[in-house]
Design a protein around this motif. Structure first.
Motif, PDB file in Angstrom:
ATOM      1  N   ALA A  96       0.995  -1.674  -0.024  1.00 32.40           N
ATOM      2  CA  ALA A  96      -0.152   0.382  -0.122  1.00 32.40           C
ATOM      3  C   ALA A  96       0.786   0.580  -0.020  1.00 32.40           C
ATOM      4  O   ALA A  96       2.113   1.338   0.776  1.00 32.40           O
ATOM      5  N   ARG A  97       0.735   2.188  -0.379  1.00 39.52           N
ATOM      6  CA  ARG A  97       0.440   3.509  -0.880  1.00 39.52           C
ATOM      7  C   ARG A  97       0.534   5.009   0.003  1.00 39.52           C
ATOM      8  O   ARG A  97      -1.428   4.750  -0.704  1.00 39.52           O
ATOM      9  N   ASP A  98       0.586   4.938   0.570  1.00 37.21           N
ATOM     10  CA  ASP A  98      -0.279   6.013   1.496  1.00 37.21           C
ATOM     11  C   ASP A  98       0.461   7.644   1.487  1.00 37.21           C
ATOM     12  O   ASP A  98       1.553   7.543   2.439  1.00 37.21           O
ATOM     13  N   LEU A 109      -3.081   6.296  -2.718  1.00 38.31           N
ATOM     14  CA  LEU A 109      -2.334   6.767  -4.018  1.00 38.31           C
ATOM     15  C   LEU A 109      -2.182   4.814  -4.727  1.00 38.31           C
ATOM     16  O   LEU A 109      -0.689   4.364  -3.944  1.00 38.31           O
ATOM     17  N   ASP A 110      -2.605   4.578  -5.494  1.00 41.77           N
ATOM     18  CA  ASP A 110      -1.590   3.659  -5.599  1.00 41.77           C
ATOM     19  C   ASP A 110      -0.947   3.436  -7.089  1.00 41.77           C
ATOM     20  O   ASP A 110      -0.508   2.438  -6.682  1.00 41.77           O
ATOM     21  N   ARG A 111      -0.091   4.581  -7.632  1.00 40.55           N
ATOM     22  CA  ARG A 111       1.338   4.275  -7.992  1.00 40.55           C
ATOM     23  C   ARG A 111       2.356   4.910  -6.685  1.00 40.55           C
ATOM     24  O   ARG A 111       3.514   4.966  -7.605  1.00 40.55           O
ATOM     25  N   GLY A 112       2.012   5.716  -5.474  1.00 41.15           N
ATOM     26  CA  GLY A 112       2.873   6.123  -4.794  1.00 41.15           C
ATOM     27  C   GLY A 112       3.044   7.588  -5.531  1.00 41.15           C
ATOM     28  O   GLY A 112       1.880   8.259  -6.407  1.00 41.15           O
ATOM     29  N   LEU A 113       4.045   7.856  -5.316  1.00 42.52           N
ATOM     30  CA  LEU A 113       4.746   9.284  -6.159  1.00 42.52           C
ATOM     31  C   LEU A 113       5.146   8.686  -7.969  1.00 42.52           C
ATOM     32  O   LEU A 113       5.248   9.612  -7.909  1.00 42.52           O
ATOM     33  N   MET A 136       4.078  13.994 -18.598  1.00 38.76           N
ATOM     34  CA  MET A 136       2.971  13.116 -19.583  1.00 38.76           C
ATOM     35  C   MET A 136       2.334  12.577 -18.310  1.00 38.76           C
ATOM     36  O   MET A 136       3.757  12.095 -17.211  1.00 38.76           O
ATOM     37  N   LEU A 137       1.966  12.051 -17.808  1.00 36.93           N
ATOM     38  CA  LEU A 137       1.596  11.434 -16.986  1.00 36.93           C
ATOM     39  C   LEU A 137       0.829   9.922 -17.017  1.00 36.93           C
ATOM     40  O   LEU A 137       0.783   8.987 -18.127  1.00 36.93           O
ATOM     41  N   LYS A 138       1.389   8.961 -16.284  1.00 26.77           N
ATOM     42  CA  LYS A 138       0.902   7.567 -16.254  1.00 26.77           C
ATOM     43  C   LYS A 138      -0.674   7.318 -15.262  1.00 26.77           C
ATOM     44  O   LYS A 138      -1.296   8.265 -15.119  1.00 26.77           O
ATOM     45  N   ASN A 139      -1.793   6.497 -16.200  1.00 25.95           N
ATOM     46  CA  ASN A 139      -2.831   6.282 -15.356  1.00 25.95           C
ATOM     47  C   ASN A 139      -2.531   5.971 -13.770  1.00 25.95           C
ATOM     48  O   ASN A 139      -1.874   4.930 -12.875  1.00 25.95           O
ATOM     49  N   PHE A 140      -3.658   6.746 -12.508  1.00 22.15           N
ATOM     50  CA  PHE A 140      -3.561   5.992 -11.356  1.00 22.15           C
ATOM     51  C   PHE A 140      -4.492   6.957 -10.982  1.00 22.15           C
ATOM     52  O   PHE A 140      -5.440   7.697 -11.735  1.00 22.15           O
TER      53      PHE A 140
END
Length: 154
Positions: A96-98, A109-113, A136-140
């Protein structure tokens, strides 16, 4: 998109921020952490002290480099009003990331930072390399949770 827009309002006023992300291991991930710290420094009045603590997983492939880079963030914070510390979660089960603040916010955060695509290599002359808003962003996804207890626990 930027850390400023995503996290800024939720870290404002915090004196303690705990970032849990088991994947702050290699250079670009540690650079993301540094950019988070820079955002906190920009948003914090100089008379306030903010303690940021990172809990991450060890990079078994190159733990000495990981330690060196994380310590460089600690050193860079000297005299800024932000204290950065970190520790390894050695359980080996963390996923888990938060981000949790002592003002009662938990940002899940599903992808963290790690929300940005790798920068295009242009020898340092790319706006995306310097300004998050131009990357550019990743999906998150991000979920903001207001804790009942303003001490950061839910």
């Amino acid at each position: 998109m930027s850390y400023e827009k995503l996290f800024g309002p939720y870290i404002d006023g915090a004196s303690r921020i705990i970032v849990t992300d088991p994947y702050i291991r290699i250079f670009y991930q540690i650079r993301n952490m540094m950019e988070f710290v820079e955002m906190v420094i920009r948003r914090t009045p100089p008379e306030n002290l903010v303690r940021i603590h990172l809990v991450t997983g060890p990079d078994e492939g190159n733990i000495s480099r990981q330690r060196e880079l994380l310590e460089s963030i600690t050193t860079a914070c000297t005299g800024t009003g932000v204290e950065f510390s970190w520790a390894f979660d050695t359980s080996g089960t963390a996923h888990a990331r938060d981000i949790v603040t002592d003002t009662g916010w938990k940002v899940v955060l599903d992808r963290g930072l790690d929300i940005f695509q790798p920068p295009i290599k242009t020898e340092g002359f790319s706006l995306g390399d310097r300004l998050q808003e131009h990357r550019m962003l990743k999906n998150f996804y991000v979920t903001y949770v207001r804790a009942e207890n303003p001490n950061g626990s839910t």
